[in-house]
Design an enzyme around this catalytic site. Structure first.
Site, PDB file in Angstrom:
ATOM      1  N   HIS A   1       5.129 -12.494   6.190  1.00 20.68           N
ATOM      2  CA  HIS A   1       4.289 -13.009   6.637  1.00 20.68           C
ATOM      3  C   HIS A   1       3.392 -13.250   7.094  1.00 20.68           C
ATOM      4  CE1 HIS A   1       8.409 -11.299   8.934  1.00 20.68           C
ATOM      5  NE2 HIS A   1       8.241 -12.308  10.025  1.00 20.68           N
TER       6      HIS A   1
ATOM      7  N   GLU B   1       0.500 -12.729   8.926  1.00 16.03           N
ATOM      8  CA  GLU B   1      -0.692 -11.566   9.046  1.00 16.03           C
ATOM      9  C   GLU B   1      -0.761 -10.380   7.725  1.00 16.03           C
ATOM     10  OE1 GLU B   1       1.506 -12.390  11.228  1.00 16.03           O
ATOM     11  OE2 GLU B   1       0.971 -12.874  12.788  1.00 16.03           O
TER      12      GLU B   1
ATOM     13  N   ARG C   1      -3.708 -10.210   5.086  1.00 19.25           N
ATOM     14  CA  ARG C   1      -4.562  -9.320   4.747  1.00 19.25           C
ATOM     15  C   ARG C   1      -4.555  -8.148   3.334  1.00 19.25           C
ATOM     16  NH1 ARG C   1      -3.294  -4.039   4.636  1.00 19.25           N
ATOM     17  NH2 ARG C   1      -5.222  -2.581   5.858  1.00 19.25           N
ATOM     18  N   ARG C   2      -3.021  -8.343   2.664  1.00 19.90           N
ATOM     19  CA  ARG C   2      -2.219  -8.139   1.306  1.00 19.90           C
ATOM     20  C   ARG C   2      -3.603  -8.681   0.348  1.00 19.90           C
ATOM     21  NH1 ARG C   2       2.751  -5.306  -0.116  1.00 19.90           N
ATOM     22  NH2 ARG C   2       2.892  -3.962   1.860  1.00 19.90           N
TER      23      ARG C   2
ATOM     24  N   CYS D   1       4.280 -13.029  19.119  1.00 20.62           N
ATOM     25  CA  CYS D   1       5.808 -13.040  19.558  1.00 20.62           C
ATOM     26  C   CYS D   1       5.736 -11.732  20.572  1.00 20.62           C
ATOM     27  CB  CYS D   1       7.008 -13.600  19.456  1.00 20.62           C
ATOM     28  SG  CYS D   1       7.181 -15.175  18.716  1.00 20.62           S
TER      29      CYS D   1
END
Length: 382
Positions: free
Chosen positions: A83, A85, A89-90, A153
């Site tokens: 996903h 995000e 971030r990684r 969501c």
């Protein structure tokens, strides 16, 4: 001298400036991995701002997919959750590894780095008081920001939005703390999808997100609805964590709402007529650019014949992140470098982080956190 375009951008509301910077960079990336035809995806990115408020995108990710249980491995060689995000971030973690190495290599003032530039800050403390390594920190006046093209969501449990340590994220919910950025309960995985930043706590003090910007939706026509939901998710459920021990602290980022994103990032309005793109783009400012097939957790273009080859492993899988950590350890710590430990053992040896993580997961709002089996993190670098 500032151009008229730059003056116009500086006058925009902050959320709009963030959105424009991210979407503009995304538009400059090659077509590979982007939605085609009726496909849509989610876009997420991390940005930094200088003391003069200049914004720069430092990592970016897209995606909506994760692997199924039958593709999980014990080797750490696939990206379980792709996903947007998590990918962003990684990619940020890899950027920070590069920054630490850059500071170490320069041994002096490094105007190009966002981190404090005294190399001795992250050499091991060699006295016998057991304090462990001294760590770098973000330079004074610089801030970290997060952009997501849509409101995550569902109403999810939440803690404060910060950064650098185990941080799960997904389209299905957002939750944040000094260890956690957001969370994902993905049924096909069977556990919360947690990112891997604990190892960076050996070299970095916690870096907190100063703001979160979310793209507006046609359905949630009032930006106040989005903002109120984000504040509820990120601020109101963190009270049990108010006593986190130093160096961790509860952090409450500012929330901004950006304009409706481009059509390829619009989901809720077009769910009946669109398909979700299976690819995840990962990019960062230090030179990373890959495309991952979210349902396999490996690089795009992997053939059936060479599916398990090391060449198909993404730079964002745990195995490669462990290799980056160990390489940095050897370069920065010399004879005190970490050797002979598994990924799990190294995470547990980061005592401050480990204690904060236990406190977090034992708090009332997060006690039902689903953990992955320990043997999924028992691998070692080759």
């Amino acid at each position: 001298m500032e151009t008229s375009g730059e003056r116009a951008r500086s006058a925009l509301p902050f959320g709009e400036k963030v959105s424009e910077a991210v979407v503009s960079l995304y538009g400059c990336l090659p077509k590979k991995g982007k939605p085609q035809g009726r496909e849509v995806t989610v876009l997420a990115a991390f940005l930094i701002s200088s003391p003069s408020q200049e914004l720069k995108v430092i990592s970016l990710g897209t995606g909506t997919k994760c692997i199924g249980r039958n593709r999980r491995t014990l080797k750490g060689d696939v990206v379980n959750d792709s996903h947007a995000e998590i990918i962003a971030r990684r990619a940020l973690l890899r950027y920070l590894y590069s920054e630490i190495q850059h500071v170490y290599n320069t041994h002096a003032h490094s105007n190009g780095s966002v981190l404090c530039d005294d190399v001795e800050n992250f050499m091991f403390h060699l006295e016998s008081d057991g304090l462990g390594p001294k760590r770098l920190k973000m330079k004074h006046g610089w801030q970290l920001h997060l952009y997501i093209s849509q409101l995550p969501c569902g109403a999810s449990p939440s803690s404060e939005l910060a950064l650098l340590h185990d941080s799960p994220a997904k389209q299905g919910g957002m939750m944040c703390s000094s260890m956690q950025l957001s969370y994902s309960k993905e049924e096909s995985l069977g556990y919360m999808s947690v990112n891997d930043g604990a190892l960076l706590s050996y070299f970095l003090e916690p870096i907190y997100i100063s703001s979160v910007t979310v793209g507006q939706s046609h359905i949630a026509s009032k930006s106040s609805i989005i903002k109120d939901e984000m504040i509820r998710v990120m601020h109101e459920r963190i009270l049990p964590l108010s006593k986190l021990m130093d160096p961790f602290q509860v952090n409450k980022p500012l929330v901004f709402v950006a304009p409706i994103p481009p059509e390829e990032f619009q989901h809720s309005e077009t769910a009946l007529t669109t398909l979700t793109c299976g690819y995840s783009i990962c990019w960062n400012k230090s030179g990373l650019h890959e495309v991952i097939l979210g349902t396999t957790g490996r690089k795009q273009g992997t053939s059936a014949k060479g599916a398990m080859s090391p060449s198909t492993e993404s730079s964002l899988c745990k195995k490669r992140l462990l290799e980056s950590f160990l390489s940095l350890s050897r370069n920065c710590l010399g004879e005190h470098a970490f050797v002979g430990n598994s990924y799990r053992e190294l995470k547990d040896k980061s005592q401050e982080y480990h204690l904060a993580s236990k406190t977090f997961k034992a708090s009332s709002n997060f006690k039902n956190w689903f953990l992955k089996p320990q043997d999924f993190e028992a691998f070692m670098a080759l």
